[in-house]
Scaffold this motif. Structure first.
Motif, PDB file in Angstrom:
ATOM      1  N   VAL A  64       4.236 -10.194 -21.874  1.00 52.43           N
ATOM      2  CA  VAL A  64       3.388  -9.797 -20.756  1.00 52.43           C
ATOM      3  C   VAL A  64       3.732  -8.357 -20.413  1.00 52.43           C
ATOM      4  O   VAL A  64       4.885  -8.032 -20.135  1.00 52.43           O
ATOM      5  N   ARG A  65       2.736  -7.533 -20.469  1.00 54.99           N
ATOM      6  CA  ARG A  65       2.960  -6.118 -20.184  1.00 54.99           C
ATOM      7  C   ARG A  65       2.171  -5.761 -18.935  1.00 54.99           C
ATOM      8  O   ARG A  65       0.943  -5.917 -18.898  1.00 54.99           O
ATOM      9  N   LEU A  66       2.865  -5.327 -17.927  1.00 55.58           N
ATOM     10  CA  LEU A  66       2.205  -4.942 -16.686  1.00 55.58           C
ATOM     11  C   LEU A  66       1.689  -3.520 -16.809  1.00 55.58           C
ATOM     12  O   LEU A  66       2.363  -2.646 -17.347  1.00 55.58           O
ATOM     13  N   SER A  67       0.507  -3.308 -16.299  1.00 58.56           N
ATOM     14  CA  SER A  67      -0.038  -1.958 -16.326  1.00 58.56           C
ATOM     15  C   SER A  67       0.682  -1.098 -15.291  1.00 58.56           C
ATOM     16  O   SER A  67       1.323  -1.601 -14.366  1.00 58.56           O
ATOM     17  N   THR A  68       0.559   0.188 -15.455  1.00 55.91           N
ATOM     18  CA  THR A  68       1.197   1.120 -14.527  1.00 55.91           C
ATOM     19  C   THR A  68       0.656   0.920 -13.113  1.00 55.91           C
ATOM     20  O   THR A  68       1.410   0.956 -12.143  1.00 55.91           O
ATOM     21  N   LYS A  69      -0.656   0.683 -12.998  1.00 57.18           N
ATOM     22  CA  LYS A  69      -1.256   0.472 -11.675  1.00 57.18           C
ATOM     23  C   LYS A  69      -0.687  -0.773 -11.000  1.00 57.18           C
ATOM     24  O   LYS A  69      -0.430  -0.775  -9.806  1.00 57.18           O
ATOM     25  N   THR A  70      -0.474  -1.829 -11.769  1.00 59.60           N
ATOM     26  CA  THR A  70       0.071  -3.063 -11.201  1.00 59.60           C
ATOM     27  C   THR A  70       1.490  -2.847 -10.708  1.00 59.60           C
ATOM     28  O   THR A  70       1.851  -3.285  -9.607  1.00 59.60           O
ATOM     29  N   VAL A  71       2.297  -2.161 -11.499  1.00 62.30           N
ATOM     30  CA  VAL A  71       3.683  -1.887 -11.106  1.00 62.30           C
ATOM     31  C   VAL A  71       3.708  -1.020  -9.850  1.00 62.30           C
ATOM     32  O   VAL A  71       4.467  -1.285  -8.909  1.00 62.30           O
ATOM     33  N   LEU A  72       2.866   0.008  -9.804  1.00 60.72           N
ATOM     34  CA  LEU A  72       2.814   0.872  -8.622  1.00 60.72           C
ATOM     35  C   LEU A  72       2.330   0.102  -7.391  1.00 60.72           C
ATOM     36  O   LEU A  72       2.832   0.307  -6.283  1.00 60.72           O
ATOM     37  N   ILE A 126       2.711  -3.145  -6.773  1.00 65.96           N
ATOM     38  CA  ILE A 126       3.800  -4.023  -6.326  1.00 65.96           C
ATOM     39  C   ILE A 126       4.884  -3.211  -5.625  1.00 65.96           C
ATOM     40  O   ILE A 126       5.375  -3.606  -4.559  1.00 65.96           O
ATOM     41  N   ALA A 127       5.245  -2.065  -6.186  1.00 64.26           N
ATOM     42  CA  ALA A 127       6.267  -1.216  -5.561  1.00 64.26           C
ATOM     43  C   ALA A 127       5.799  -0.722  -4.196  1.00 64.26           C
ATOM     44  O   ALA A 127       6.565  -0.705  -3.228  1.00 64.26           O
ATOM     45  N   PHE A 128       4.531  -0.333  -4.108  1.00 65.25           N
ATOM     46  CA  PHE A 128       3.978   0.137  -2.834  1.00 65.25           C
ATOM     47  C   PHE A 128       3.983  -0.987  -1.801  1.00 65.25           C
ATOM     48  O   PHE A 128       4.340  -0.774  -0.640  1.00 65.25           O
ATOM     49  N   ALA A 129       3.610  -2.195  -2.219  1.00 67.26           N
ATOM     50  CA  ALA A 129       3.582  -3.328  -1.292  1.00 67.26           C
ATOM     51  C   ALA A 129       4.971  -3.616  -0.736  1.00 67.26           C
ATOM     52  O   ALA A 129       5.131  -3.843   0.466  1.00 67.26           O
ATOM     53  N   PHE A 130       6.000  -3.591  -1.599  1.00 64.28           N
ATOM     54  CA  PHE A 130       7.359  -3.830  -1.113  1.00 64.28           C
ATOM     55  C   PHE A 130       7.833  -2.705  -0.201  1.00 64.28           C
ATOM     56  O   PHE A 130       8.526  -2.938   0.784  1.00 64.28           O
ATOM     57  N   ALA A 131       7.442  -1.467  -0.512  1.00 57.94           N
ATOM     58  CA  ALA A 131       7.837  -0.333   0.337  1.00 57.94           C
ATOM     59  C   ALA A 131       7.185  -0.444   1.709  1.00 57.94           C
ATOM     60  O   ALA A 131       7.818  -0.171   2.732  1.00 57.94           O
ATOM     61  N   ILE A 132       5.927  -0.842   1.736  1.00 60.02           N
ATOM     62  CA  ILE A 132       5.213  -0.984   3.010  1.00 60.02           C
ATOM     63  C   ILE A 132       5.785  -2.137   3.830  1.00 60.02           C
ATOM     64  O   ILE A 132       5.912  -2.046   5.044  1.00 60.02           O
ATOM     65  N   MET A 133       6.151  -3.236   3.186  1.00 60.30           N
ATOM     66  CA  MET A 133       6.672  -4.404   3.907  1.00 60.30           C
ATOM     67  C   MET A 133       8.094  -4.174   4.412  1.00 60.30           C
ATOM     68  O   MET A 133       8.495  -4.779   5.401  1.00 60.30           O
ATOM     69  N   ALA A 134       8.843  -3.311   3.758  1.00 59.29           N
ATOM     70  CA  ALA A 134      10.242  -3.123   4.135  1.00 59.29           C
ATOM     71  C   ALA A 134      10.373  -2.480   5.510  1.00 59.29           C
ATOM     72  O   ALA A 134      11.269  -2.831   6.280  1.00 59.29           O
ATOM     73  N   ASP A 135       9.503  -1.550   5.847  1.00 68.28           N
ATOM     74  CA  ASP A 135       9.624  -0.847   7.122  1.00 68.28           C
ATOM     75  C   ASP A 135       9.427  -1.774   8.322  1.00 68.28           C
ATOM     76  O   ASP A 135      10.273  -1.807   9.219  1.00 68.28           O
ATOM     77  N   PRO A 136       8.342  -2.561   8.395  1.00 72.40           N
ATOM     78  CA  PRO A 136       8.202  -3.444   9.553  1.00 72.40           C
ATOM     79  C   PRO A 136       9.286  -4.507   9.634  1.00 72.40           C
ATOM     80  O   PRO A 136       9.734  -4.854  10.730  1.00 72.40           O
ATOM     81  N   VAL A 137       9.713  -5.017   8.495  1.00 68.81           N
ATOM     82  CA  VAL A 137      10.753  -6.053   8.508  1.00 68.81           C
ATOM     83  C   VAL A 137      12.049  -5.481   9.070  1.00 68.81           C
ATOM     84  O   VAL A 137      12.699  -6.089   9.917  1.00 68.81           O
ATOM     85  N   SER A 138      12.427  -4.278   8.634  1.00 66.04           N
ATOM     86  CA  SER A 138      13.660  -3.688   9.140  1.00 66.04           C
ATOM     87  C   SER A 138      13.521  -3.312  10.611  1.00 66.04           C
ATOM     88  O   SER A 138      14.471  -3.424  11.378  1.00 66.04           O
ATOM     89  N   SER A 139      12.332  -2.880  11.018  1.00 68.84           N
ATOM     90  CA  SER A 139      12.120  -2.525  12.423  1.00 68.84           C
ATOM     91  C   SER A 139      12.253  -3.750  13.324  1.00 68.84           C
ATOM     92  O   SER A 139      12.856  -3.679  14.393  1.00 68.84           O
ATOM     93  N   VAL A 140      11.680  -4.877  12.895  1.00 69.94           N
ATOM     94  CA  VAL A 140      11.777  -6.097  13.693  1.00 69.94           C
ATOM     95  C   VAL A 140      13.228  -6.553  13.786  1.00 69.94           C
ATOM     96  O   VAL A 140      13.705  -6.932  14.857  1.00 69.94           O
ATOM     97  N   ALA A 141      13.944  -6.491  12.672  1.00 66.25           N
ATOM     98  CA  ALA A 141      15.350  -6.910  12.683  1.00 66.25           C
ATOM     99  C   ALA A 141      16.166  -6.018  13.622  1.00 66.25           C
ATOM    100  O   ALA A 141      16.994  -6.507  14.390  1.00 66.25           O
ATOM    101  N   TYR A 142      15.928  -4.714  13.584  1.00 68.27           N
ATOM    102  CA  TYR A 142      16.661  -3.802  14.462  1.00 68.27           C
ATOM    103  C   TYR A 142      16.288  -4.039  15.917  1.00 68.27           C
ATOM    104  O   TYR A 142      17.150  -4.005  16.802  1.00 68.27           O
TER     105      TYR A 142
END
Length: 102
Positions: free
Chosen positions: A8-16, A18-34
Motif C-alpha cells: 500500500v503506497r500512500l500518495s503525497t497528498k494523503t500523507v500531507l 493526515i499530518a495536517f489533521a494531526f497538527a490541527i488537532m494537537a493545538d486544541p487538545v493541548s489548550s484544553v489540557a492546559y
C-alpha cells in the motif's frame, strides 16, 4: 507460489492531509489540557468550583450560539454585521435610501 499483495503506497497528498489533521488537532487538545490544569491550580484543587465555572462557561457559549442562530434566522441571506445591525436598530426608521441630508 502466489504473488505477494502489492504494498500500500500512500500518495503525497494523503500523507500531507493526515499530518495536517494531526497538527490541527494537537493545538486544541493541548489548550484544553492546559486550561483544566491552570483552572485547578487557580482554584486550589476545588473540583466543585471548577465544575461550577465550566457550567457557567458552557451557559455563555450556549447563549452565544442561540443568539447566532436567531441572527441567521432573521437575516438568512447574510448581509454582514454592519448591515444586520443597521436593519435591527432601524426597523421602524426609514431605510438608508430614504435618508435626506439636513
Amino acid at each position: 507460489m502466489p504473488a505477494a499483495p502489492p504494498a500500500v503506497r500512500l500518495s503525497t497528498k494523503t500523507v500531507l492531509f493526515i499530518a495536517f489533521a494531526f497538527a490541527i488537532m494537537a493545538d486544541p487538545v493541548s489548550s484544553v489540557a492546559y486550561t483544566i490544569e491552570a483552572s485547578l491550580r487557580a482554584l486550589h484543587g476545588h473540583l466543585a468550583l471548577l465544575m461550577a465555572t465550566q457550567i457557567i462557561v458552557l451557559g455563555i457559549i450556549l447563549l452565544v450560539d442561540v443568539n447566532y442562530w436567531q441572527l441567521v434566522g432573521r437575516f438568512p441571506m447574510g448581509g454582514g454585521s454592519a448591515e444586520g445591525t443597521a436593519r435591527a436598530w432601524t426597523s421602524c426608521s426609514p431605510s438608508p435610501s430614504q435618508w435626506r441630508p439636513r
